[in-house]
Enzyme design. Structure first.
Site, short mmCIF file in Angstrom:
data_model
loop_
_atom_site.label_atom_id
_atom_site.label_comp_id
_atom_site.label_asym_id
_atom_site.label_seq_id
_atom_site.Cartn_x
_atom_site.Cartn_y
_atom_site.Cartn_z
CE LYS A 191 -2.25 -1.46 4.22
NZ LYS A 191 -1.09 -2.41 4.29
CG HIS A 248 0.68 -1.12 11.57
ND1 HIS A 248 1.68 0.63 12.58
CD2 HIS A 248 1.39 -0.66 10.73
CE1 HIS A 248 1.85 1.11 11.01
NE2 HIS A 248 1.66 0.21 10.07
CD GLU A 297 1.50 -6.83 8.31
OE1 GLU A 297 1.72 -5.67 8.69
OE2 GLU A 297 1.33 -7.06 8.23
C1 PLP Z 1 -1.27 -3.04 8.09
C2 PLP Z 1 -0.01 -2.53 8.20
N1 PLP Z 1 1.22 -3.26 8.27
C3 PLP Z 1 2.07 -2.61 8.00
C4 PLP Z 1 2.24 -0.80 7.27
C5 PLP Z 1 3.52 0.03 6.46
O1 PLP Z 1 3.00 0.80 7.36
P1 PLP Z 1 4.92 1.56 7.84
O2 PLP Z 1 3.94 2.60 6.04
O3 PLP Z 1 4.21 2.19 9.09
O4 PLP Z 1 5.59 0.95 7.76
C6 PLP Z 1 -0.04 -0.43 7.37
C7 PLP Z 1 0.44 0.88 7.22
O5 PLP Z 1 -0.95 1.74 7.59
C8 PLP Z 1 -0.93 -1.51 7.71
O6 PLP Z 1 -2.20 -0.48 7.76
#
Ligand code: PLP
Length: 384
Positions: free
Chosen positions: A60, A188, A267
Protein backbone atom coordinates in the site's frame (compact mmCIF):
# COMPACT_ATOMS: atom_id res chain seq x y z
CA UNK A 1 27.51 25.76 4.05
CA UNK A 2 29.04 23.59 6.80
CA UNK A 3 30.32 20.14 5.90
CA UNK A 4 27.61 18.27 7.83
CA UNK A 5 24.88 20.36 6.28
CA UNK A 6 26.24 19.69 2.80
CA UNK A 7 26.24 15.95 3.52
CA UNK A 8 22.60 16.20 4.58
CA UNK A 9 21.71 18.25 1.50
CA UNK A 10 23.31 15.64 -0.71
CA UNK A 11 21.44 12.92 1.14
CA UNK A 12 18.18 14.81 0.72
CA UNK A 13 18.70 15.70 -2.95
CA UNK A 14 21.10 13.13 -4.36
CA UNK A 15 20.40 13.91 -8.02
CA UNK A 16 22.12 16.80 -9.79
CA UNK A 17 20.11 19.66 -11.23
CA UNK A 18 21.11 18.53 -14.72
CA UNK A 19 19.95 14.96 -14.11
CA UNK A 20 16.59 16.17 -12.80
CA UNK A 21 16.14 18.41 -15.86
CA UNK A 22 17.13 15.57 -18.16
CA UNK A 23 14.57 13.23 -16.57
CA UNK A 24 11.78 15.79 -16.72
CA UNK A 25 12.45 16.58 -20.36
CA UNK A 26 12.28 12.85 -21.07
CA UNK A 27 9.23 11.97 -18.95
CA UNK A 28 7.46 15.29 -18.35
CA UNK A 29 6.06 16.58 -15.06
CA UNK A 30 4.83 15.91 -12.48
CA UNK A 31 7.40 13.14 -12.15
CA UNK A 32 8.00 10.88 -9.19
CA UNK A 33 11.60 9.70 -9.35
CA UNK A 34 12.25 6.52 -7.36
CA UNK A 35 15.82 5.80 -6.36
CA UNK A 36 16.49 2.10 -6.80
CA UNK A 37 19.62 2.19 -4.65
CA UNK A 38 17.65 3.59 -1.68
CA UNK A 39 14.95 0.94 -1.89
CA UNK A 40 17.68 -1.72 -1.90
CA UNK A 41 19.55 -0.03 0.96
CA UNK A 42 16.40 0.31 3.06
CA UNK A 43 15.42 -3.31 2.47
CA UNK A 44 18.93 -4.48 3.38
CA UNK A 45 18.84 -2.30 6.51
CA UNK A 46 16.06 -4.50 7.87
CA UNK A 47 18.20 -7.58 7.32
CA UNK A 48 21.09 -5.81 9.02
CA UNK A 49 19.31 -4.29 12.04
CA UNK A 50 16.62 -6.94 12.56
CA UNK A 51 18.32 -10.17 11.42
CA UNK A 52 16.00 -13.15 11.28
CA UNK A 53 12.91 -10.96 10.98
CA UNK A 54 11.17 -11.60 7.66
CA UNK A 55 10.37 -8.45 5.68
CA UNK A 56 6.88 -8.29 4.18
CA UNK A 57 6.87 -5.01 2.22
CA UNK A 58 3.51 -3.20 2.71
CA UNK A 59 2.48 -2.75 -0.91
CA UNK A 60 0.00 0.00 0.00
CA UNK A 61 2.89 2.40 0.65
CA UNK A 62 3.83 2.42 -3.02
CA UNK A 63 2.42 -0.22 -5.33
CA UNK A 64 4.34 0.94 -8.40
CA UNK A 65 5.45 -2.16 -10.36
CA UNK A 66 9.07 -0.99 -10.32
CA UNK A 67 9.09 -1.14 -6.50
CA UNK A 68 7.24 -4.44 -6.24
CA UNK A 69 9.39 -6.01 -8.98
CA UNK A 70 12.63 -4.82 -7.42
CA UNK A 71 11.71 -6.10 -3.96
CA UNK A 72 10.48 -9.39 -5.41
CA UNK A 73 13.86 -9.82 -7.10
CA UNK A 74 15.60 -9.16 -3.78
CA UNK A 75 13.61 -11.96 -2.16
CA UNK A 76 11.25 -9.82 -0.08
CA UNK A 77 7.84 -11.00 1.04
CA UNK A 78 4.73 -8.80 0.83
CA UNK A 79 1.91 -7.42 2.97
CA UNK A 80 -1.13 -7.23 0.69
CA UNK A 81 -4.47 -5.67 1.56
CA UNK A 82 -6.69 -6.56 -1.40
CA UNK A 83 -7.28 -8.96 -4.25
CA UNK A 84 -5.68 -6.41 -6.57
CA UNK A 85 -2.49 -6.22 -4.50
CA UNK A 86 -2.29 -10.02 -4.40
CA UNK A 87 -2.63 -10.10 -8.20
CA UNK A 88 0.05 -7.43 -8.60
CA UNK A 89 2.56 -9.24 -6.41
CA UNK A 90 1.72 -12.61 -8.00
CA UNK A 91 2.42 -11.10 -11.44
CA UNK A 92 6.07 -10.85 -10.39
CA UNK A 93 6.22 -14.59 -9.75
CA UNK A 94 6.10 -14.25 -5.96
CA UNK A 95 4.90 -17.46 -4.31
CA UNK A 96 1.72 -17.18 -2.18
CA UNK A 97 3.67 -18.22 0.92
CA UNK A 98 5.55 -14.93 0.58
CA UNK A 99 2.41 -12.87 1.20
CA UNK A 100 0.26 -11.98 4.19
CA UNK A 101 -3.27 -10.72 3.62
CA UNK A 102 -2.91 -8.10 6.37
CA UNK A 103 -6.33 -6.51 6.25
CA UNK A 104 -8.53 -7.49 9.17
CA UNK A 105 -11.75 -6.69 7.30
CA UNK A 106 -11.63 -8.43 3.94
CA UNK A 107 -14.11 -8.50 1.10
CA UNK A 108 -15.60 -11.90 0.38
CA UNK A 109 -14.12 -11.76 -3.15
CA UNK A 110 -10.70 -11.04 -1.66
CA UNK A 111 -10.84 -14.09 0.62
CA UNK A 112 -11.98 -16.31 -2.25
CA UNK A 113 -9.20 -14.99 -4.47
CA UNK A 114 -6.62 -15.54 -1.72
CA UNK A 115 -7.83 -19.14 -1.48
CA UNK A 116 -7.68 -19.60 -5.24
CA UNK A 117 -4.05 -18.48 -5.44
CA UNK A 118 -3.02 -19.94 -2.06
CA UNK A 119 -2.34 -16.83 0.08
CA UNK A 120 -3.23 -18.54 3.33
CA UNK A 121 -1.70 -16.25 5.97
CA UNK A 122 -4.22 -13.54 6.95
CA UNK A 123 -5.14 -11.28 9.83
CA UNK A 124 -8.44 -10.88 11.68
CA UNK A 125 -9.61 -8.98 14.76
CA UNK A 126 -13.29 -9.85 15.21
CA UNK A 127 -15.77 -12.68 15.17
CA UNK A 128 -17.63 -11.64 12.01
CA UNK A 129 -14.38 -11.98 10.09
CA UNK A 130 -13.93 -15.47 11.51
CA UNK A 131 -17.38 -16.39 10.16
CA UNK A 132 -16.39 -15.19 6.67
CA UNK A 133 -13.07 -17.03 6.80
CA UNK A 134 -14.79 -20.22 8.02
CA UNK A 135 -17.14 -20.02 5.08
CA UNK A 136 -14.70 -19.07 2.32
CA UNK A 137 -11.21 -20.19 3.40
CA UNK A 138 -11.34 -22.47 6.46
CA UNK A 139 -7.76 -23.72 5.99
CA UNK A 140 -6.33 -20.17 6.20
CA UNK A 141 -3.65 -19.51 8.84
CA UNK A 142 -4.89 -16.78 11.11
CA UNK A 143 -3.04 -13.97 12.78
CA UNK A 144 -4.99 -12.06 15.43
CA UNK A 145 -4.31 -8.33 15.27
CA UNK A 146 -4.16 -6.66 18.66
CA UNK A 147 -4.96 -3.08 19.55
CA UNK A 148 -1.81 -1.55 21.05
CA UNK A 149 -0.89 2.05 22.00
CA UNK A 150 0.30 4.47 19.30
CA UNK A 151 2.45 6.74 21.48
CA UNK A 152 4.82 8.80 19.38
CA UNK A 153 3.08 7.99 16.10
CA UNK A 154 1.58 10.40 13.59
CA UNK A 155 -1.17 8.05 12.42
CA UNK A 156 -2.94 5.85 14.96
CA UNK A 157 -3.43 2.41 13.39
CA UNK A 158 -5.16 0.91 16.42
CA UNK A 159 -8.24 3.13 16.06
CA UNK A 160 -9.92 1.35 13.19
CA UNK A 161 -8.24 -2.02 13.74
CA UNK A 162 -7.19 -4.41 16.46
CA UNK A 163 -8.84 -6.58 19.09
CA UNK A 164 -8.67 -5.35 22.68
CA UNK A 165 -5.99 -7.38 24.49
CA UNK A 166 -8.68 -8.47 27.01
CA UNK A 167 -10.75 -10.11 24.25
CA UNK A 168 -7.74 -11.66 22.48
CA UNK A 169 -7.81 -15.03 24.20
CA UNK A 170 -11.52 -15.42 23.55
CA UNK A 171 -11.05 -14.60 19.84
CA UNK A 172 -8.19 -17.10 19.54
CA UNK A 173 -10.17 -19.88 21.25
CA UNK A 174 -13.23 -18.96 19.18
CA UNK A 175 -11.20 -19.48 15.98
CA UNK A 176 -10.06 -22.85 17.26
CA UNK A 177 -13.61 -23.88 18.24
CA UNK A 178 -14.75 -23.00 14.72
CA UNK A 179 -12.21 -25.44 13.30
CA UNK A 180 -9.94 -22.64 12.07
CA UNK A 181 -6.16 -22.33 12.42
CA UNK A 182 -4.86 -19.47 14.59
CA UNK A 183 -1.07 -19.26 14.24
CA UNK A 184 0.01 -15.90 15.59
CA UNK A 185 -0.46 -12.33 16.76
CA UNK A 186 0.12 -8.98 15.09
CA UNK A 187 0.03 -5.28 15.92
CA UNK A 188 0.83 -1.94 14.32
CA UNK A 189 2.30 0.81 16.50
CA UNK A 190 1.11 3.57 14.17
CA UNK A 191 2.98 5.30 11.39
CA UNK A 192 5.61 6.62 11.51
CA UNK A 193 6.45 5.77 15.11
CA UNK A 194 9.29 7.77 16.61
CA UNK A 195 9.12 6.23 20.04
CA UNK A 196 10.78 2.78 20.04
CA UNK A 197 9.27 2.07 23.47
CA UNK A 198 5.88 1.81 21.78
CA UNK A 199 7.09 -1.41 20.13
CA UNK A 200 8.24 -2.64 23.54
CA UNK A 201 4.79 -1.97 25.04
CA UNK A 202 3.15 -3.84 22.16
CA UNK A 203 5.52 -6.78 22.53
CA UNK A 204 4.71 -7.04 26.24
CA UNK A 205 1.01 -7.20 25.35
CA UNK A 206 1.82 -9.91 22.79
CA UNK A 207 3.82 -11.87 25.35
CA UNK A 208 0.94 -11.76 27.81
CA UNK A 209 -1.57 -13.05 25.22
CA UNK A 210 0.86 -15.79 24.12
CA UNK A 211 1.18 -16.98 27.72
CA UNK A 212 -2.57 -17.02 28.27
CA UNK A 213 -3.09 -18.93 25.00
CA UNK A 214 -0.39 -21.43 25.93
CA UNK A 215 -2.07 -22.01 29.29
CA UNK A 216 -5.17 -23.04 27.34
CA UNK A 217 -3.18 -25.41 25.13
CA UNK A 218 -2.93 -23.08 22.14
CA UNK A 219 0.67 -22.74 20.94
CA UNK A 220 1.08 -19.79 18.60
CA UNK A 221 4.27 -19.60 16.52
CA UNK A 222 4.21 -16.29 14.64
CA UNK A 223 4.61 -12.65 15.71
CA UNK A 224 3.94 -9.89 13.21
CA UNK A 225 5.40 -6.57 14.42
CA UNK A 226 3.71 -4.59 11.63
CA UNK A 227 5.17 -1.38 10.23
CA UNK A 228 5.62 2.10 11.67
CA UNK A 229 9.37 2.21 11.22
CA UNK A 230 10.69 5.72 10.58
CA UNK A 231 11.48 7.27 7.22
CA UNK A 232 15.20 6.85 7.76
CA UNK A 233 16.91 3.52 8.19
CA UNK A 234 20.42 4.67 9.16
CA UNK A 235 21.18 7.14 11.96
CA UNK A 236 23.43 9.33 9.80
CA UNK A 237 20.64 10.20 7.36
CA UNK A 238 19.56 13.25 9.33
CA UNK A 239 16.08 12.25 10.50
CA UNK A 240 14.76 12.42 14.06
CA UNK A 241 14.80 8.63 14.43
CA UNK A 242 15.97 5.70 12.37
CA UNK A 243 15.49 1.97 12.05
CA UNK A 244 18.96 1.61 13.54
CA UNK A 245 17.81 3.35 16.74
CA UNK A 246 14.45 1.57 16.87
CA UNK A 247 16.20 -1.79 16.50
CA UNK A 248 18.36 -1.12 19.58
CA UNK A 249 15.20 -1.22 21.68
CA UNK A 250 13.15 -3.70 19.68
CA UNK A 251 15.63 -6.37 18.66
CA UNK A 252 16.61 -7.53 22.17
CA UNK A 253 12.89 -8.14 22.76
CA UNK A 254 12.56 -10.16 19.56
CA UNK A 255 15.66 -12.31 19.99
CA UNK A 256 14.15 -14.57 22.67
CA UNK A 257 11.23 -15.34 20.36
CA UNK A 258 13.51 -16.00 17.40
CA UNK A 259 15.70 -18.30 19.46
CA UNK A 260 12.59 -20.21 20.62
CA UNK A 261 11.75 -20.89 16.96
CA UNK A 262 9.05 -18.25 16.53
CA UNK A 263 8.58 -16.84 13.06
CA UNK A 264 8.85 -13.04 13.39
CA UNK A 265 7.71 -10.88 10.51
CA UNK A 266 7.60 -7.11 9.90
CA UNK A 267 5.49 -5.17 7.40
CA UNK A 268 7.45 -2.00 6.60
CA UNK A 269 6.11 0.38 3.97
CA UNK A 270 7.28 3.93 4.62
CA UNK A 271 10.81 2.99 5.67
CA UNK A 272 11.34 1.05 2.42
CA UNK A 273 10.09 3.64 -0.08
CA UNK A 274 9.59 6.96 1.75
CA UNK A 275 13.03 8.44 1.23
CA UNK A 276 13.41 6.74 -2.15
CA UNK A 277 10.89 9.08 -3.78
CA UNK A 278 11.61 12.56 -5.14
CA UNK A 279 8.81 14.52 -6.78
CA UNK A 280 9.53 17.04 -9.50
CA UNK A 281 6.62 19.37 -10.15
CA UNK A 282 6.40 22.40 -12.41
CA UNK A 283 5.12 25.91 -11.78
CA UNK A 284 2.16 26.33 -14.15
CA UNK A 285 0.92 29.69 -12.95
CA UNK A 286 1.51 32.49 -10.51
CA UNK A 287 -0.61 35.17 -8.94
CA UNK A 288 -0.65 37.65 -6.10
CA UNK A 289 -3.66 37.22 -3.83
CA UNK A 290 -4.27 39.44 -0.80
CA UNK A 291 -0.68 40.62 -1.08
CA UNK A 292 0.75 37.07 -1.05
CA UNK A 293 2.56 35.26 -3.84
CA UNK A 294 0.90 32.08 -5.05
CA UNK A 295 2.65 29.54 -7.25
CA UNK A 296 0.41 26.96 -8.90
CA UNK A 297 2.02 23.59 -9.45
CA UNK A 298 1.12 20.76 -11.81
CA UNK A 299 0.74 18.40 -8.83
CA UNK A 300 -1.47 18.89 -5.80
CA UNK A 301 -3.55 17.39 -3.01
CA UNK A 302 -5.41 15.17 -5.47
CA UNK A 303 -2.08 13.86 -6.78
CA UNK A 304 1.17 13.00 -5.05
CA UNK A 305 0.46 15.53 -2.30
CA UNK A 306 -2.51 13.38 -1.26
CA UNK A 307 0.03 12.37 1.38
CA UNK A 308 -0.81 15.67 3.11
CA UNK A 309 -4.49 14.97 3.89
CA UNK A 310 -4.25 11.17 4.09
CA UNK A 311 -0.86 10.62 5.73
CA UNK A 312 -0.72 13.98 7.57
CA UNK A 313 2.66 14.44 5.88
CA UNK A 314 4.69 17.66 5.69
CA UNK A 315 7.31 18.19 3.01
CA UNK A 316 10.30 20.38 2.18
CA UNK A 317 10.41 22.22 -1.14
CA UNK A 318 13.49 23.06 -3.20
CA UNK A 319 13.58 25.17 -6.36
CA UNK A 320 16.07 24.37 -9.11
CA UNK A 321 16.33 28.06 -9.93
CA UNK A 322 19.21 29.64 -8.06
CA UNK A 323 18.82 33.13 -6.68
CA UNK A 324 20.11 35.33 -3.88
CA UNK A 325 16.56 36.41 -3.15
CA UNK A 326 13.86 34.62 -1.24
CA UNK A 327 10.10 35.08 -1.13
CA UNK A 328 7.40 33.79 1.16
CA UNK A 329 4.85 31.99 -0.97
CA UNK A 330 1.84 29.69 -1.08
CA UNK A 331 2.02 26.55 -3.21
CA UNK A 332 -1.23 25.33 -4.74
CA UNK A 333 -2.27 22.37 -6.85
CA UNK A 334 -3.73 22.47 -10.37
CA UNK A 335 -7.36 21.47 -9.69
CA UNK A 336 -10.39 23.72 -9.42
CA UNK A 337 -10.88 22.79 -5.78
CA UNK A 338 -9.89 25.61 -3.45
CA UNK A 339 -8.94 23.01 -0.85
CA UNK A 340 -6.07 22.09 -3.18
CA UNK A 341 -3.42 24.13 -1.38
CA UNK A 342 -0.19 22.24 -0.85
CA UNK A 343 1.69 24.48 1.57
CA UNK A 344 1.65 28.03 2.90
CA UNK A 345 4.47 30.28 4.05
CA UNK A 346 7.09 28.40 2.08
CA UNK A 347 10.44 30.15 1.52
CA UNK A 348 11.66 29.82 -2.07
CA UNK A 349 13.53 31.94 -4.61
CA UNK A 350 11.22 34.06 -6.78
CA UNK A 351 9.89 31.61 -9.38
CA UNK A 352 8.67 31.89 -12.95
CA UNK A 353 6.12 29.80 -14.82
CA UNK A 354 7.85 26.59 -16.02
CA UNK A 355 10.33 26.49 -13.12
CA UNK A 356 10.77 23.15 -11.38
CA UNK A 357 10.13 22.51 -7.68
CA UNK A 358 11.65 19.40 -6.13
CA UNK A 359 10.22 17.57 -3.11
CA UNK A 360 12.25 14.84 -1.42
CA UNK A 361 11.08 12.05 0.91
CA UNK A 362 7.74 11.63 -0.87
CA UNK A 363 7.89 7.98 -1.95
CA UNK A 364 5.33 6.57 0.52
CA UNK A 365 1.55 7.05 0.73
CA UNK A 366 1.69 9.75 -1.95
CA UNK A 367 1.56 8.45 -5.51
CA UNK A 368 -0.30 5.46 -4.04
CA UNK A 369 -3.30 7.61 -3.11
CA UNK A 370 -3.15 10.03 -6.07
CA UNK A 371 -6.39 10.39 -8.02
CA UNK A 372 -7.27 11.64 -11.51
CA UNK A 373 -9.67 14.30 -10.20
CA UNK A 374 -10.41 17.03 -12.77
CA UNK A 375 -8.93 14.74 -15.40
CA UNK A 376 -5.31 15.22 -14.41
CA UNK A 377 -3.28 12.05 -14.90
CA UNK A 378 -1.50 10.45 -11.96
CA UNK A 379 2.16 11.57 -12.00
CA UNK A 380 4.58 9.58 -14.10
CA UNK A 381 6.95 7.37 -12.15
CA UNK A 382 10.47 6.49 -13.15
CA UNK A 383 12.94 4.39 -11.23
CA UNK A 384 16.58 5.36 -11.68
C1 PLP B 1 -1.45 -3.68 8.40
C2 PLP B 1 -0.38 -2.73 8.01
N1 PLP B 1 0.89 -3.19 7.93
C3 PLP B 1 1.89 -2.38 7.56
C4 PLP B 1 1.68 -1.06 7.24
C5 PLP B 1 2.85 -0.23 6.81
O1 PLP B 1 3.18 0.68 7.78
P1 PLP B 1 4.42 1.65 7.62
O2 PLP B 1 4.32 2.31 6.33
O3 PLP B 1 4.33 2.56 8.77
O4 PLP B 1 5.66 0.80 7.70
C6 PLP B 1 0.39 -0.52 7.36
C7 PLP B 1 0.13 0.89 7.08
O5 PLP B 1 -0.97 1.38 7.04
C8 PLP B 1 -0.68 -1.39 7.75
O6 PLP B 1 -1.93 -0.93 7.83
Amino acid sequence: MGKRLRVLEEWVLPLSKERIEELTSQFGTPLLILLRERVVRNYRAFQRFLPGVEVFYAVKANPHPSVVGLLASLGASFDVASQQEIALVTSFGVAPERMIFANTIKRREGILYARRVGVSLMTYDNEEELKKIQRYYPEAKLVLRLKTPSNGSRIDLSYKFGAEPEEALELLLRAQDMGLVPVGLSFHVGSPCHNPKTYATALHIVEDVLLKARARGLFLTLIDIGGGFPLHTYSNEGGPASLEIVSEVVYPLLEPFLSRGFRVIAEPGRSIVGNAGILVTRVIGKAVRSGKIWYYLDDGLYGTFSAIPFDKARFSFYALRESDQEVLCTLAGPTCDSLDVVAEDVVLPPLEVDDLVVVPDIGAYSWASATTFNGFDKPQVVMV
